[in-house]
Enzyme design. Structure first.
Site, PDB file in Angstrom:
ATOM      1  N   TYR A 142      -2.439  55.024  47.743  1.00  0.00           N
ATOM      2  CA  TYR A 142      -2.993  54.912  46.267  1.00  0.00           C
ATOM      3  C   TYR A 142      -4.034  56.306  45.909  1.00  0.00           C
ATOM      4  O   TYR A 142      -3.528  56.397  45.260  1.00  0.00           O
ATOM      5  CB  TYR A 142      -4.681  53.584  47.656  1.00  0.00           C
ATOM      6  CG  TYR A 142      -5.515  53.702  46.256  1.00  0.00           C
ATOM      7  CD1 TYR A 142      -5.488  52.694  45.466  1.00  0.00           C
ATOM      8  CD2 TYR A 142      -6.405  54.764  46.493  1.00  0.00           C
ATOM      9  CE1 TYR A 142      -5.800  52.795  44.044  1.00  0.00           C
ATOM     10  CE2 TYR A 142      -8.156  53.993  45.846  1.00  0.00           C
ATOM     11  CZ  TYR A 142      -7.873  53.585  44.504  1.00  0.00           C
ATOM     12  OH  TYR A 142      -8.443  53.527  43.773  1.00  0.00           O
TER      13      TYR A 142
ATOM     14  N   ARG B  79     -17.606  58.962  51.415  1.00  0.00           N
ATOM     15  CA  ARG B  79     -18.850  59.409  50.685  1.00  0.00           C
ATOM     16  C   ARG B  79     -18.677  58.033  49.817  1.00  0.00           C
ATOM     17  O   ARG B  79     -20.733  57.729  50.688  1.00  0.00           O
ATOM     18  CB  ARG B  79     -18.913  60.750  50.169  1.00  0.00           C
ATOM     19  CG  ARG B  79     -19.727  60.219  49.386  1.00  0.00           C
ATOM     20  CD  ARG B  79     -20.263  60.765  47.946  1.00  0.00           C
ATOM     21  NE  ARG B  79     -19.531  60.874  47.098  1.00  0.00           N
ATOM     22  CZ  ARG B  79     -18.958  60.928  45.691  1.00  0.00           C
ATOM     23  NH1 ARG B  79     -19.469  62.615  45.583  1.00  0.00           N
ATOM     24  NH2 ARG B  79     -18.087  60.567  44.775  1.00  0.00           N
TER      25      ARG B  79
ATOM     26  N   ARG C 275     -16.483  46.416  46.238  1.00  0.00           N
ATOM     27  CA  ARG C 275     -15.142  47.556  46.082  1.00  0.00           C
ATOM     28  C   ARG C 275     -14.629  48.189  47.954  1.00  0.00           C
ATOM     29  O   ARG C 275     -15.973  48.441  48.113  1.00  0.00           O
ATOM     30  CB  ARG C 275     -15.160  48.481  45.125  1.00  0.00           C
ATOM     31  CG  ARG C 275     -15.004  48.380  44.236  1.00  0.00           C
ATOM     32  CD  ARG C 275     -15.506  49.621  43.025  1.00  0.00           C
ATOM     33  NE  ARG C 275     -16.442  50.519  43.099  1.00  0.00           N
ATOM     34  CZ  ARG C 275     -17.211  51.103  42.533  1.00  0.00           C
ATOM     35  NH1 ARG C 275     -17.879  50.909  41.129  1.00  0.00           N
ATOM     36  NH2 ARG C 275     -18.062  52.251  43.266  1.00  0.00           N
TER      37      ARG C 275
ATOM     38  N   PHE D 299     -11.785  76.918  37.853  1.00  0.00           N
ATOM     39  CA  PHE D 299     -10.918  75.486  37.764  1.00  0.00           C
ATOM     40  C   PHE D 299     -10.308  74.685  39.218  1.00  0.00           C
ATOM     41  O   PHE D 299     -10.986  73.070  38.768  1.00  0.00           O
ATOM     42  CB  PHE D 299     -10.142  74.965  36.693  1.00  0.00           C
ATOM     43  CG  PHE D 299     -10.233  73.832  35.905  1.00  0.00           C
ATOM     44  CD1 PHE D 299     -10.176  73.154  34.777  1.00  0.00           C
ATOM     45  CD2 PHE D 299      -8.764  73.061  36.609  1.00  0.00           C
ATOM     46  CE1 PHE D 299     -10.427  71.948  34.482  1.00  0.00           C
ATOM     47  CE2 PHE D 299      -8.367  71.860  36.270  1.00  0.00           C
ATOM     48  CZ  PHE D 299      -9.029  71.702  34.987  1.00  0.00           C
TER      49      PHE D 299
END
Length: 451
Positions: A205, A252, A262, A322
């Site tokens: 997932y 978290r 969910r 980044f």
């Protein structure tokens, strides 16, 4: 269970936290949640070692690229970017050259895909084929979707502008974006009616919604020639970059996800501690809940060696920033969450000042290693001797220590070269508004740590 929220979610974070420091939500809302299923005793440790001076070549110190230098279509795309993710819009402009436009379009394409997957008013009979075929819409100049009720529906209603700018990209960028879009759409469709049971499915997932983003970005980095081909070719490392961030978000956001219906914690793990995942939030189950939390954090820490190896290969400063910032934010988040009952009681967040310090410090691989070392030591000091996962946690921390400790002493993380200091000062002078935006983005993004 919708995969897209996390997919775009992770993408946003990844980009959103990489300024001259930098980060994308690897997209709009910086969170780790997904959606409801749509029916059809630690010993003392050595001191934290400081890193050596930076080795990367800093990019030119230039302000954000002016919008008036862009064509009408690209201006529109950047406007959508601002509307869907203010923090991402600021960060993407820290990337060098044509890469910034490629990543911008990559973001908007995945945002559009995510909007389709998110829209619970679209029946599965319509949604599943759309997710499977969405990549083909990139080559259909007139395709758009006008029936969405989602907040970000403008990226679907004006998809012709986005797809036009996609087709204006170099073919090498088009191929990457189309391929990742196809694979992610297939993955989203697979998890629409499927829960995450095994740890293998958890990895799968996270791969669909975050690992693929890491792989796609890595291939874009290499395609731009700002990074070596190996960065885009080593998909295992790129996948780990995404999985580390996504697992951190999922861990978290336990309570938030529960409140919104969910579930992303793998049943294989939580079922050893409770009959139902929601039971972990009950006060009488707090001890078992924390043990479950610690096991999942230990699982996530196994990706850190891959993260360090990946970052060590980067040579362009804008790309390094980044990529590195979200990773150090993630390790700080895990350190804040480890053995912390507050994860099951409310919001866990790291301090804004701490986040800003991480953003300013993580500009070279030795600094990142020092940061990783610091936070795994923090976790190590909190390992309960009675925790069922304590041995595994100690083992993975030992492997991270080995990678984080070079042979000799390292210079202070705050001792940058003169060119770095000059660059940082000039950037600060030219981009104060930008840095303010990043601070706000950080506060949104890093919702993990102590109150």
């Amino acid at each position: 269970m919708a995969a897209s929220t996390k997919a775009v979610s992770l993408f946003k974070r990844t980009l959103a936290l990489s300024p001259p420091r930098g980060s994308p939500r690897a997209l709009g809302r910086l969170r780790g949640g997904g959606r409801r299923v749509q029916q059809r005793g630690a010993p003392p440790t050595p001191p934290t070692p400081p890193p050596v001076a930076p080795r990367l070549q800093p990019p030119p110190c230039t302000p954000l690229c002016p919008q008036d230098s862009l064509g009408r279509g690209l201006r529109t795309c950047y406007r959508y970017l601002n509307q869907t993710s203010r923090s991402f819009a600021a960060v993407i402009q820290a990337l060098d050259g044509e890469l910034r436009h490629a990543v911008c379009i990559f973001y908007l394409v995945l945002r559009a895909l995510d909007t389709i997957e998110d829209d619970m008013t679209i029946s599965l009979d319509v949604k599943v084929p759309m997710l499977h075929e969405f990549h083909s819409y990139l080559y259909q100049p007139e395709w758009k979707y006008m029936e969405s009720k989602e907040r970000d529906r403008q990226v679907l209603e004006d998809f012709p502008t986005i797809s036009m700018e996609f087709r204006n990209l170099s073919k090498v960028y088009q191929d990457v974006i189309s391929d990742i879009c196809h694979k992610m759409g297939v993955g989203m469709a697979e998890f629409l009616e499927k829960k995450v049971d095994s740890q293998h499915e958890w990895d799968k997932y996270c791969h669909y919604v975050a690992g693929l983003v890491g792989i796609g970005l890595s291939r874009l980095f290499s395609a731009s020639e700002l990074e070596d081909p190996i960065v885009g070719q080593d998909t295992e490392l790129a996948n780990s970059m995404g999985l580390f961030l996504q697992k951190t978000n999922i861990i978290r956001d336990y309570l938030e996800d529960q409140l919104e219906g969910r579930e992303f914690w793998p049943r294989e793990v939580w079922s050893r501690y409770a009959k139902k995942l929601s039971d972990l939030a009950k006060p009488e189950n707090i001890d078992m809940a924390v043990q479950c939390l610690n096991e999942l954090i230990t699982n996530a820490l196994h990706h850190v060696p891959d993260v360090l190896t990946y970052l060590s290969r980067l040579k362009n400063q804008s790309v390094f920033n980044f990529c590195a910032i979200p990773q150090v934010m993630a390790i700080a988040t895990l350190a804040a969450c480890y053995n912390n009952k507050q994860v099951f009681r409310g919001v866990v967040k790291i301090r804004k000042g701490q986040a800003v310090t991480l953003m300013m410090d993580a500009t070279n691989i030795q600094a990142v290693k020092a940061i990783m070392y610091q936070y795994v030591e923090e976790i190590y000091q909190k390992i309960p001797s009675t925790d069922p996962s304590s041995n595994k946690t100690q083992q993975v921390i030992a492997s991270i220590r080995t990678m984080s400790l070079p042979g000799g002493p390292m210079a202070s993380r705050h001792h940058y070269s003169p060119i770095y200091l000059s660059c940082a000062m000039l950037l600060a002078a030219l981009s104060w508004q930008y840095l303010s935006t990043i601070s706000k983005a950080t506060e949104e993004y890093v919702q993990a740590g102590e109150n």
